[in-house]
Design a protein around this motif. Structure first.
Motif, short mmCIF file in Angstrom:
data_model
loop_
_atom_site.label_atom_id
_atom_site.label_comp_id
_atom_site.label_asym_id
_atom_site.label_seq_id
_atom_site.Cartn_x
_atom_site.Cartn_y
_atom_site.Cartn_z
N PHE A 7 -3.05 10.13 -28.73
CA PHE A 7 -2.47 10.45 -27.42
C PHE A 7 -1.11 9.78 -27.39
O PHE A 7 -1.02 8.55 -27.46
N ALA A 8 -0.04 10.55 -27.30
CA ALA A 8 1.32 10.02 -27.40
C ALA A 8 1.73 9.29 -26.13
O ALA A 8 2.61 9.73 -25.37
N LYS A 27 -12.06 9.68 -31.69
CA LYS A 27 -11.51 8.34 -31.57
C LYS A 27 -10.09 8.48 -31.05
O LYS A 27 -9.20 8.92 -31.78
N LEU A 28 -9.88 8.14 -29.78
CA LEU A 28 -8.59 8.30 -29.14
C LEU A 28 -7.68 7.13 -29.50
O LEU A 28 -8.03 5.96 -29.26
N ASP A 33 -1.67 1.91 -31.26
CA ASP A 33 -2.70 1.93 -32.29
C ASP A 33 -2.18 2.41 -33.64
O ASP A 33 -2.69 2.01 -34.69
N ILE A 34 -1.19 3.31 -33.61
CA ILE A 34 -0.66 3.83 -34.88
C ILE A 34 0.63 3.13 -35.28
O ILE A 34 1.29 3.52 -36.24
N ASN A 61 6.35 12.54 -37.66
CA ASN A 61 6.53 11.22 -38.25
C ASN A 61 5.25 10.58 -38.79
O ASN A 61 5.31 9.73 -39.68
N TYR A 62 4.10 10.99 -38.26
CA TYR A 62 2.84 10.35 -38.66
C TYR A 62 1.83 11.35 -39.23
O TYR A 62 0.82 10.93 -39.77
N HIS A 63 2.10 12.64 -39.06
CA HIS A 63 1.26 13.70 -39.64
C HIS A 63 -0.21 13.57 -39.21
O HIS A 63 -1.12 13.72 -40.03
N LEU A 64 -0.40 13.32 -37.93
CA LEU A 64 -1.74 13.17 -37.37
C LEU A 64 -1.96 14.20 -36.27
O LEU A 64 -1.01 14.61 -35.59
#
Length: 203
Positions: A7-8, A27-28, A33-34, A61-64
């Motif tokens: 969740f950005a 899992k939010l 967290d990242i 940027n994180y490919h999630l």
């Protein structure tokens, strides 16, 4: 193990609302967290554009798998203000008391007090972007009431009720809020597309 979904945001109020809706099916994760410390600028002119800016930044940027949202208050008597500028209506970002004070001052002479909260979610799932929208109609109170919620909740009375969002429990608000309705659309989508049959049943 639950699938991770970013969740950005680092807004704990938003995270708590969404966590209550999504449960333990995913899992939010938050920006913290990242390890994302970037200040993602909301330069869009619509909720949809701003939501997309957030989700695309995380995906690029994180490919999630991730989602971003943008929401705000639209007041008919003010031509839709504060709209996309809801969080910084009075100047500083997130100064809720000042934002509320500005709205109440601008609404002093208006008898038309209809308004709505609107949320748009941009979900990037397996590389594809999907949008979900939720609105809730209501009216603007003449003064603040309640200590729950956040933002403009103390002055927004949803249609069909005689208390503000800030006077409701999280469960009450989550049953009707703009973010909850947009989330319902996203959860329904994830329920159909989740790669894990167990998750499909639990969502």
């Amino acid at each position: 193990m639950p699938h991770q979904l970013v969740f950005a945001t680092n807004n704990r109020h938003k995270v708590d609302e969404v966590s209550a809706k999504i449960g333990d099916s995913f899992k939010l994760l938050t920006l913290d967290d990242i390890g994302c410390t970037a200040d993602i600028e909301e330069t869009g002119l619509t909720f949809r554009e701003n939501a997309s800016i957030k989700s695309r930044f995380i995906f690029d940027n994180y490919h999630l798998d991730c989602f971003g949202d943008d929401s705000g208050l639209e007041i008919d008597a003010l031509g839709g203000e504060p709209g996309v500028f809801s969080a910084r209506y009075a100047g500083a970002h997130g100064d809720h008391p000042a934002n509320i004070a500005k709205v109440l001052q601008k609404m002093e002479k208006h008898t038309l007090r209809t308004a709505r909260f609107r949320t748009v979610i941009s979900l990037i799932w397996e590389g594809e972007e999907h949008f979900f929208e939720g609105t809730v109609e209501g009216t603007i109170r003449h003064g603040a009431s309640g200590t729950g919620g956040f933002g403009y909740d103390p002055i927004f009375e949803p249609a069909g009720h005689h208390i503000t969002f800030a006077e409701m429990s999280m469960e009450q608000k989550n049953s009707m809020s703009h973010r909850a309705r947009a989330m319902d659309g996203m959860i329904a989508f994830l329920k159909e597309t989740s790669p894990n049959p167990l998750q499909r049943r639990r969502l």
